[in-house]
Scaffold this active site. Structure first.
Site, PDB file in Angstrom:
ATOM      1  N   ASP A   3       0.178  -7.637   1.385  1.00 22.35           N
ATOM      2  CA  ASP A   3       0.529  -6.326   1.732  1.00 22.35           C
ATOM      3  C   ASP A   3       1.890  -5.975   1.564  1.00 22.35           C
ATOM      4  OD1 ASP A   3       0.181  -3.434   1.849  1.00 22.35           O
ATOM      5  OD2 ASP A   3      -0.004  -3.369   4.120  1.00 22.35           O
TER       6      ASP A   3
ATOM      7  N   HIS B 165       0.943  -1.179   0.170  1.00 18.90           N
ATOM      8  CA  HIS B 165       0.085  -0.076  -0.095  1.00 18.90           C
ATOM      9  C   HIS B 165       0.832   1.165   0.067  1.00 18.90           C
ATOM     10  CE1 HIS B 165       0.523  -0.413   4.504  1.00 18.90           C
ATOM     11  NE2 HIS B 165       0.482   1.122   4.369  1.00 18.90           N
TER      12      HIS B 165
ATOM     13  N   SER C 189       4.711   2.755   7.748  1.00 14.66           N
ATOM     14  CA  SER C 189       4.434   1.269   6.892  1.00 14.66           C
ATOM     15  C   SER C 189       5.505   1.287   6.121  1.00 14.66           C
ATOM     16  CB  SER C 189       3.245   1.856   6.058  1.00 14.66           C
ATOM     17  OG  SER C 189       2.059   1.544   6.925  1.00 14.66           O
TER      18      SER C 189
END
Length: 421
Positions: free
Chosen positions: A198, A166, A278
């Site tokens: 992911d 993402h 992230s």
């Protein structure tokens, strides 16, 4: 659990607002091979930053004066006070002259040491940061939907970087730039992505990097100290610390445009993780990567990016390294599958709605209408837990499945297979 994905953060840190963020992935078809179900959610709880308490006024800190007793008495008190002040001043001056020293010298007048004498003790956060920081990058993404930042982990000297899907999904139609610890920058190309886990591998056009050292997550104990490093809200090289709060936490995180079915078998940590972290590493106190920071939980339901409330989630490195190897070598990843379609049941567990013909579940004798309640020694309380448990294994792994049906409980051995995603 409702969770939020701290992907690419905004370019500038914002003033503190309500602690809320965008809702996590809305896909409702977990595949453990594994298909439709309703997302498992909890209601949002709104939480605001507390207002600053005003300082007490000067008037409130001063007591009310007493009634005046008489002018003469008051005047004598003033004279006595002046005399005391004068006497004290003279005494201090005489003492200063006799002592021959300059009492006005302060710490600010002292010369600084040649260098800091602080050393990093073995196993300290400082030592971990010194080891790992050169292997962490900031990924700046510019796409048709705007710009933002995420983090990544250097896995080779010649520019391969592991991150979240993402973080870079918008960069396929835009531009991705890597900012390294030594302030060098380089353009980045996407090598392979896997939205279901992911994870993504990208390649920067650069050499002479410091690859991170990978650890293991299967035997990582709850309560173990860990350090998170990344670029929260664009602040590259930020170091935070905490512990492993829980393991094998099924977390539904947002995939591409919130539509991908991304269920993580996550490590939970209270180390501060925020939007922009992230793709960055969660490391043990030997400086080895044990997880890929991927999601946070935040109370509230607004559209603003929320900050950490001590509930962060990372993809275990055992799973991440297996998928990253495939992404680097082939550009895609193999999904581990049980070969069932599941949904919520009348009691805790994952209700088998359908069985894939010829799949591992059918071959093991699992039938529609049965309730899966355990994988090996791990309790399965809801469908996402089954998805997470299956995806934590590699194709070819053999697992023991506990099933509750009309004839009572039984167990079967299943050999998982793989399916290219």
């Amino acid at each position: 659990m409702t969770d939020h994905t701290p992907g690419a953060s905004g370019n500038q840190p914002e003033e503190p607002k309500r602690a809320d963020g965008s809702a996590a992935g809305a896909g409702d078809t977990p595949s453990a091979g594994v298909p439709p179900q309703q997302p498992y959610q909890q209601p949002y709880a709104t939480q605001q930053f507390p207002h600053a308490q005003p300082w007490p006024s000067q008037a409130a800190m001063v007591s009310q004066p007493r009634a005046r007793r008489g002018g003469l008495v008051a005047g004598m008190a003033v004279v006595a006070l002046v005399a005391a002040l004068v006497g004290g001043g003279i005494g201090g001056f005489v003492g200063y002259r006799l002592g021959g020293g300059d009492n006005s010298i302060t710490s600010l007048d002292q010369s600084r040491p040649a260098r800091s004498t602080s050393t990093a003790p073995q196993g300290s956060v400082q030592q971990v940061a010194e080891k790992v920081l050169p292997s962490v990058v900031q990924l700046q993404v510019l796409s048709t939907r705007g710009g933002g930042e995420g983090s990544g982990i250097v896995i080779s000297r010649d520019g391969y970087i592991l991150t979240n899907n993402h973080v870079v999904e918008g960069g396929r139609r835009g531009r991705i730039t890597a900012l390294f610890h030594d302030n060098r920058t380089a353009p980045v190309q996407v090598v392979g992505t896997d939205p279901k886990s992911d994870l993504a591998v990208v390649k920067a056009d650069i050499t002479g990097l410091t690859p991170a050292e990978l650890g293991r997550s299967d035997d990582l104990p709850v309560g173990a100290p860990v350090v998170a490093i990344g670029s929260p809200f664009g602040l590259s090289g930020t170091v935070t610390s905490g512990i492993i709060s829980a393991k094998n936490r099924p977390v539904r995180a947002g995939g591409e445009s919130g539509s991908q079915d991304t269920v993580l078998n996550a490590l939970q940590t209270d180390a501060a993780i925020n939007p922009g972290n992230s793709g960055g590493p969660l490391v043990d106190m030997d400086g080895r990567v044990v997880g890929i920071n991927s999601a946070i939980y935040s109370p509230g339901s607004g559209l603003e990016q929320a900050g950490s409330v001590g509930l962060g989630f990372a993809i275990p490195i055992d799973q991440a390294s297996r998928i990253a190897t495939e992404l680097k070598d082939t550009g895609s990843a193999t999904q581990t599958t049980l070969g069932v379609m599941i949904t919520n049941g009348p009691q805790p567990g994952a209700l088998v709605r359908d069985v894939v013909p010829g799949g591992p579940a059918e071959q093991a004798g699992i039938r529609s209408g049965e309730l899966i309640t355990k994988i090996d020694d791990r309790a399965i309380l809801e469908p996402d837990a089954l998805v997470a448990a299956v995806r934590s294994h590699a194709p070819g792994d053999r697992i023991r499945v506990t099933i509750s049906g009309t004839g009572g409980d039984r167990t079967v051995d299943v050999t998982l297979t793989g399916q290219k995603g």
